[in-house]
Design a protein around this motif. Structure first.
Motif, mmCIF file in Angstrom:
data_model
loop_
_atom_site.group_PDB
_atom_site.id
_atom_site.type_symbol
_atom_site.label_atom_id
_atom_site.label_comp_id
_atom_site.label_asym_id
_atom_site.label_seq_id
_atom_site.Cartn_x
_atom_site.Cartn_y
_atom_site.Cartn_z
ATOM 1 N N ASP A 217 -28.725 -24.877 10.402
ATOM 2 C CA ASP A 217 -28.229 -24.250 9.171
ATOM 3 C C ASP A 217 -28.350 -22.730 9.251
ATOM 4 O O ASP A 217 -27.480 -22.004 8.738
ATOM 5 N N GLU A 218 -29.415 -22.273 9.897
ATOM 6 C CA GLU A 218 -29.613 -20.831 10.017
ATOM 7 C C GLU A 218 -28.553 -20.204 10.914
ATOM 8 O O GLU A 218 -28.034 -19.109 10.624
ATOM 9 N N GLU A 219 -28.202 -20.893 11.998
ATOM 10 C CA GLU A 219 -27.169 -20.383 12.904
ATOM 11 C C GLU A 219 -25.794 -20.377 12.231
ATOM 12 O O GLU A 219 -25.002 -19.445 12.412
ATOM 13 N N VAL A 220 -25.523 -21.407 11.452
ATOM 14 C CA VAL A 220 -24.261 -21.470 10.713
ATOM 15 C C VAL A 220 -24.171 -20.293 9.742
ATOM 16 O O VAL A 220 -23.141 -19.599 9.648
ATOM 17 N N GLU A 221 -25.256 -20.054 9.034
ATOM 18 C CA GLU A 221 -25.283 -18.938 8.081
ATOM 19 C C GLU A 221 -25.107 -17.610 8.796
ATOM 20 O O GLU A 221 -24.406 -16.712 8.302
ATOM 21 N N GLU A 222 -25.719 -17.480 9.960
ATOM 22 C CA GLU A 222 -25.616 -16.245 10.740
ATOM 23 C C GLU A 222 -24.176 -15.983 11.165
ATOM 24 O O GLU A 222 -23.672 -14.856 11.086
ATOM 25 N N LEU A 223 -23.474 -17.017 11.610
ATOM 26 C CA LEU A 223 -22.079 -16.876 12.025
ATOM 27 C C LEU A 223 -21.175 -16.540 10.856
ATOM 28 O O LEU A 223 -20.249 -15.720 10.956
ATOM 29 N N GLU A 224 -21.412 -17.186 9.716
ATOM 30 C CA GLU A 224 -20.538 -17.002 8.567
ATOM 31 C C GLU A 224 -20.711 -15.632 7.916
ATOM 32 O O GLU A 224 -19.848 -15.194 7.149
ATOM 33 N N ARG A 225 -21.805 -14.963 8.223
ATOM 34 C CA ARG A 225 -22.037 -13.638 7.649
ATOM 35 C C ARG A 225 -20.924 -12.672 8.037
ATOM 36 O O ARG A 225 -20.560 -11.781 7.265
ATOM 37 N N TYR A 226 -20.364 -12.859 9.246
ATOM 38 C CA TYR A 226 -19.322 -11.942 9.731
ATOM 39 C C TYR A 226 -17.961 -12.631 9.885
ATOM 40 O O TYR A 226 -17.050 -12.077 10.505
ATOM 41 N N SER A 227 -17.822 -13.835 9.324
ATOM 42 C CA SER A 227 -16.552 -14.558 9.436
ATOM 43 C C SER A 227 -15.503 -13.966 8.506
ATOM 44 O O SER A 227 -15.815 -13.159 7.616
ATOM 45 N N PHE A 228 -14.242 -14.387 8.685
ATOM 46 C CA PHE A 228 -13.112 -13.892 7.895
ATOM 47 C C PHE A 228 -12.550 -15.026 7.036
ATOM 48 O O PHE A 228 -12.433 -16.174 7.494
ATOM 49 N N VAL A 229 -12.187 -14.700 5.812
ATOM 50 C CA VAL A 229 -11.560 -15.694 4.931
ATOM 51 C C VAL A 229 -10.131 -15.967 5.368
ATOM 52 O O VAL A 229 -9.670 -17.106 5.399
ATOM 53 N N GLY A 230 -9.392 -14.910 5.733
ATOM 54 C CA GLY A 230 -8.001 -15.106 6.118
ATOM 55 C C GLY A 230 -7.096 -15.267 4.924
ATOM 56 O O GLY A 230 -7.468 -14.984 3.782
ATOM 57 N N SER A 231 -5.889 -15.730 5.171
ATOM 58 C CA SER A 231 -4.910 -15.832 4.085
ATOM 59 C C SER A 231 -3.944 -16.978 4.333
ATOM 60 O O SER A 231 -3.826 -17.504 5.438
ATOM 61 N N ASN A 232 -3.224 -17.372 3.256
ATOM 62 C CA ASN A 232 -2.116 -18.315 3.349
ATOM 63 C C ASN A 232 -0.817 -17.525 3.408
ATOM 64 O O ASN A 232 -0.795 -16.311 3.209
ATOM 65 N N ASN A 233 0.275 -18.226 3.677
ATOM 66 C CA ASN A 233 1.588 -17.584 3.540
ATOM 67 C C ASN A 233 2.584 -18.619 3.052
ATOM 68 O O ASN A 233 2.400 -19.820 3.246
ATOM 69 N N GLU A 234 3.593 -18.164 2.388
ATOM 70 C CA GLU A 234 4.556 -19.055 1.748
ATOM 71 C C GLU A 234 5.397 -19.850 2.738
ATOM 72 O O GLU A 234 5.830 -20.958 2.457
ATOM 73 N N GLY A 235 5.624 -19.265 3.918
ATOM 74 C CA GLY A 235 6.566 -19.897 4.838
ATOM 75 C C GLY A 235 5.986 -20.997 5.691
ATOM 76 O O GLY A 235 6.724 -21.851 6.193
ATOM 77 N N TRP A 236 4.648 -21.019 5.879
ATOM 78 C CA TRP A 236 4.112 -21.985 6.827
ATOM 79 C C TRP A 236 2.788 -22.580 6.394
ATOM 80 O O TRP A 236 2.674 -23.786 6.198
ATOM 81 N N GLN A 237 1.784 -21.751 6.227
ATOM 82 C CA GLN A 237 0.446 -22.255 5.960
ATOM 83 C C GLN A 237 0.154 -22.378 4.464
ATOM 84 O O GLN A 237 -0.004 -21.384 3.773
ATOM 85 N N HIS A 238 0.173 -23.638 3.996
ATOM 86 C CA HIS A 238 -0.212 -23.952 2.612
ATOM 87 C C HIS A 238 0.654 -23.243 1.582
ATOM 88 O O HIS A 238 0.145 -22.692 0.603
ATOM 89 N N GLY A 239 1.934 -23.251 1.767
ATOM 90 C CA GLY A 239 2.805 -22.627 0.790
ATOM 91 C C GLY A 239 4.224 -23.088 1.002
ATOM 92 O O GLY A 239 4.501 -23.934 1.821
#
Length: 850
Positions: free
Chosen positions: A828-850
């Motif tokens: 759990d500590e390693e997961v938290e460490e990795l997620e500290r610098y992770s990116f949320v990203g985005s959706n788009n209308e043409g392909w990913q979740h839109g």
């Protein structure tokens, strides 16, 4: 003999007779009329025989003929075999399987196969329809007046709030939408029945059932019958047959007419030692009937899909029991979607309807609904019986969240405490508003969900509480409120919806959290993923916790495929197979079909048996010009299968939600593909939350589960998690496949944060350089501590987050690096460490979740 009735000397008929009644020779043609008259009289009294016909079959013949107005038989004016032949001939044009055997032919005289209309029963004389489930506005009731038509058929006058079964043209019922489960009656130890019977015996069993218990249960039985709740479910394994004996004793005080109004169901225990079918099943059924004091059971069920024989063999044995006149209807218990389909089809070939599937279903185990099993049963006209509908007492509120819990029910304390508190508080509040016990709310919820709950009743008090589930109905708002805090629960390989070779399974797999299940769609917290770990897709496909994405195979636009690259990909394919990674995902657009062709070439070196163990998924591309459904989809699927060298696909997915048709139209096309036998399971890719809900609902109406949603998910794109999409998929029982789990190579460390990046992957330059530098440094640090490549850390993270990553493998080295993601688990500590610098990203209308 009548020309339409095969002579008993016919080899097929003789074989069937020898199997069904090996102690009787085939009968001589045309015995004297006096012999037929005597046989008929003996049959009615249950003591006579006719050469070549089992006594059980003879009684069916006698009753069937008398029911059809054959009064000449009772005066000795006609002979039995000729009359049987005459009756068979009247149905010969409708029945093609006349060579099934004599017992089959005789029974055919007395029945009319029900029309294939889902969720209803058509009676032979009244042509009246009764639903399998209540409609959304009907309130369930217990008191109903009944009248009876000829034979086993029952019609109801007045109130229509009954749940009925259709079984070869006759109904078992009508019955009220609540039944009594008799597991506790006579039970001395709540342990697995095979262990109870084979290893333990009194006085070694801990005594739980006492003479006082019998008195209490008798009061419960009488109260239920008086309230119209006259459907009782037992099994030969309950109390080692004692439950059946108790029911027989409880019924002694009733008249024959009163007994006839009661519906008694029992079950066959398919132990491994019971290898001879139908003999073992018929013998066990007769033993159950003796203990129950009945000549014919109302419903006989297979207790679990743990039989060593194929489903079709078991179906034949059930059909033989039905045709021998030993049972009115047949069903199963704990069967999965695939097993239910197979049993339904096999029985249908014998002209018999699968009556029921008895499953564990309650507010703490909703997976039969989320997996699509209940929807499938309703589509097939199969009644759903819900056992453990009160969660073995947990939903009555008598234990509380923390217990203490009785012996053998300690697992009830392993649910998420916060969620269970909210669920029980909600049940208690609704019960207070309604003025009913908490148990009544839980039972009414099961009824509203389209099932018949089997409620335990060890005493009068429990029976009275059960009865309060009738006469009212939860509102849609109340149902939604209860659903909000319910638990999905889990299946297990041995007993509930599956089969395996475990010698001591658990009836209930512990659940830690609603969205952290061990039902096979993702890994439970704390479990280390290995090559031997198996997850389940749609209850049908067993796959490893990691798959190989074949996007690069044959692709020249982004992955720069060359003829020389094929040898390296073949090595990667073989290495993955050798190490248990046998799940491959491709698409018709990958390399313009070349990826599918590569997979076909790679599989040529494997035997047919080896190929059968591989799981191949492909995808349909919803081009704007593909407007004709289902034709376009079915044509594309057949083209993909041709390129893959397969007759039937394992998983077929919609590549993105960019189709010009509505989701419901696309869902119907996918369902058609399953119905036509072109694919085992269906899924989607890049679907949003609302689109997932629509697709899941549309497929569920066709009795088909939505198997997967394939999405772009990694440490540089966590929006499927933060938006709640992954959580929704898990709640619906939809497996999440994560494509680009190593960020198209960015997370492997082979590219510096500032690039340069290969042609086609220039988009990797968009990330914040400072944050990306920290993320890659953290990945490297964790990888060094673990002694694995960075890519292995990124893949392990996606597994820990509840997805199946699709890792690319262009060559042997990449395949070997992928494999190092297994055999360990991030803390759990390693997961938290990795997620500290992770990116949320985005959706788009043409392909990913839109």
């Amino acid at each position: 003999m009548h020309p339409n009735l095969p002579d008993a000397s016919n080899s097929i008929v003789s074989t069937h007779l020898a199997r069904l009644a090996p102690t009787y020779p085939t009968y001589p043609p045309n015995p004297p009329a006096s012999e037929s008259k005597r046989a008929f009289d003996d049959a009615k009294s249950g003591r006579g025989t006719v050469p070549g016909i089992q006594p059980d079959c003879l009684w069916v013949v006698a009753r069937a003929l008398s029911r059809n107005g054959d009064n000449n038989l009772s005066t000795g004016q006609c002979d039995l075999p000729t009359l049987c032949a005459s009756r068979v001939s009247t149905h010969a044009s409708r029945r093609k399987d006349v060579t099934r055997g004599l017992a089959r032919q005789i029974t055919s005289c007395a029945i009319t196969i029900a029309p294939r209309k889902p969720n209803c029963i058509v009676h032979e004389d009244k042509r009246r329809r009764f639903p399998l489930t209540l409609c959304k506005v009907q309130e369930p009731h217990g008191q109903h007046r009944r009248t009876y038509c000829s034979g086993a058929c029952r019609a109801v006058r007045g109130d229509k709030n009954h749940t009925c079964w259709r079984a070869a043209g006759t109904a078992v019922g009508p019955i009220v939408p609540l039944a009594i489960g008799c597991w506790s009656w006579g039970d001395q130890a709540t342990v697995l029945f095979s262990v109870t019977i084979k290893i333990l015996s009194p006085p070694f069993l801990p005594r739980k059932w006492t003479p006082e218990s019998e008195k209490d249960a008798k009061e419960a039985f009488d109260f239920c019958v008086s309230q119209g709740i006259d459907f009782f479910d037992t099994a030969e394994s309950y109390g080692v047959g004692e439950s059946e004996g108790e029911i027989q004793r409880f019924r002694e005080s009733y008249t024959d007419e009163a007994k006839a109004r009661q519906t008694i169901a029992t079950k066959y225990a398919p132990w491994k030692e019971r290898e001879t079918l139908p003999d073992n099943l018929l013998s066990a059924l007769k033993d159950s009937l003796n203990r129950l004091g009945m000549f014919k059971a109302d419903l006989y069920q297979i207790h679990g899909p743990i039989h060593v024989q194929e489903v079709e063999v078991v179906a034949d044995a059930l059909a033989d029991a039905h045709d021998a006149g030993l049972v009115k209807a047949v069903g199963v218990s704990n069967y999965s979607l695939d097993e239910t389909r197979r049993m339904h089809l096999a029985l249908q070939k014998r002209g018999i309807q699968l009556a029921s599937n008895q499953i564990s279903y309650s507010l703490i185990r909703t997976i039969p609904m989320t997996s699509g099993l209940i929807g499938l049963c309703h589509e097939l006209g199969v009644a759903v019986l819900a056992y453990s509908s009160l969660g073995m007492g947990l939903l009555t509120g008598k234990f509380g969240v923390r217990g203490p819990f009785p012996e053998r029910r300690e697992h009830l304390g392993q649910f998420d405490e916060e969620q269970m508190t909210q669920l029980l508080d909600t049940v208690e509040r609704i019960a207070g508003d309604r003025g009913v016990p908490m148990s009544a709310v839980a039972l009414n919820w099961c009824i509203c969900k389209g099932t018949i709950p089997l409620a335990g009743a060890k005493n009068l008090h429990q029976a009275e509480q059960n009865a309060k589930a009738l006469g009212w109905r939860l509102t849609e708002e109340e149902v939604a409120e209860l659903d909000k805090y319910s638990f999905v629960g889990s299946n297990n390989e041995y007993w509930q919806h599956g089969r395996a070779d475990s010698s001591l399974p658990s009836f209930h797999t512990p659940i830690k959290h609603r969205f952290n299940m061990t039902d096979g769609i993702f890994l439970t917290a704390g479990v280390v993923p290995t090559k031997d770990t198996k997850l389940t897709i749609a209850g049908l496909l067993k796959v490893p916790p990691m798959a190989i994405g074949a996007w690069s195979w044959g692709d020249t636009s982004i992955w720069h495929w060359t003829a020389e690259a094929e040898a390296g990909a073949k090595e990667a394919f073989d290495f993955s197979i050798a190490n248990g990674i046998n799940f491959f995902d491709t698409a018709e657009v990958y390399g313009k079909g070349e990826s599918e062709r590569e997979i076909e070439r790679f599989r040529r070196s494997y035997t047919e048996a080896e190929r059968a163990k591989q799981v191949i998924a492909t995808k349909y591309f919803p081009h704007a010009h593909r407007t004709t459904f289902p034709d376009n989809l079915l044509s594309a699927l057949r083209d993909s299968l041709a390129r893959l060298g397969m007759e039937k696909g394992d998983l077929y997915q919609i590549h993105a939600a960019i189709h010009p048709q509505t989701v419901e139209v696309v869902a119907s096309a996918l369902a058609d593909a399953v119905s036509l036998g072109l694919v085992k399971t269906v899924g989607v890719s890049n679907y949003s939350l609302s689109e997932i809900r629509l697709m899941h609902s549309a497929l569920q109406k066709r009795g088909i589960p939505l198997a997967v949603n394939q999405i772009c998910y990694s440490l540089i794109r966590r929006i499927p998690e933060t938006s709640g999409l992954i959580k929704l998929c898990h709640e619906l029982g939809v497996v999440v496949l994560a494509y680009s789990p190593i960020g198209m190579g960015l997370l492997t460390g082979k590219f510096a944060p500032e690039g340069p990046f290969p042609k086609g992957r220039e988009s990797l330059d968009k990330f914040d350089k400072g944050q990306l530098t920290n993320l890659l440094a953290t990945l490297k640090s964790v990888a060094e501590r673990r002694g694995v490549p960075q890519s292995a850390v990124a893949l392990n993270w996606t597994i820990v987050k509840g997805t199946i990553p699709l890792a690319g493998a262009k060559n042997l080295q990449q395949a070997e690096q992928n494999f190092k993601a297994l055999g360990w688990r991030l803390t759990d500590e390693e997961v938290e460490e990795l997620e500290r610098y992770s990116f949320v990203g985005s959706n788009n209308e043409g392909w990913q979740h839109g």
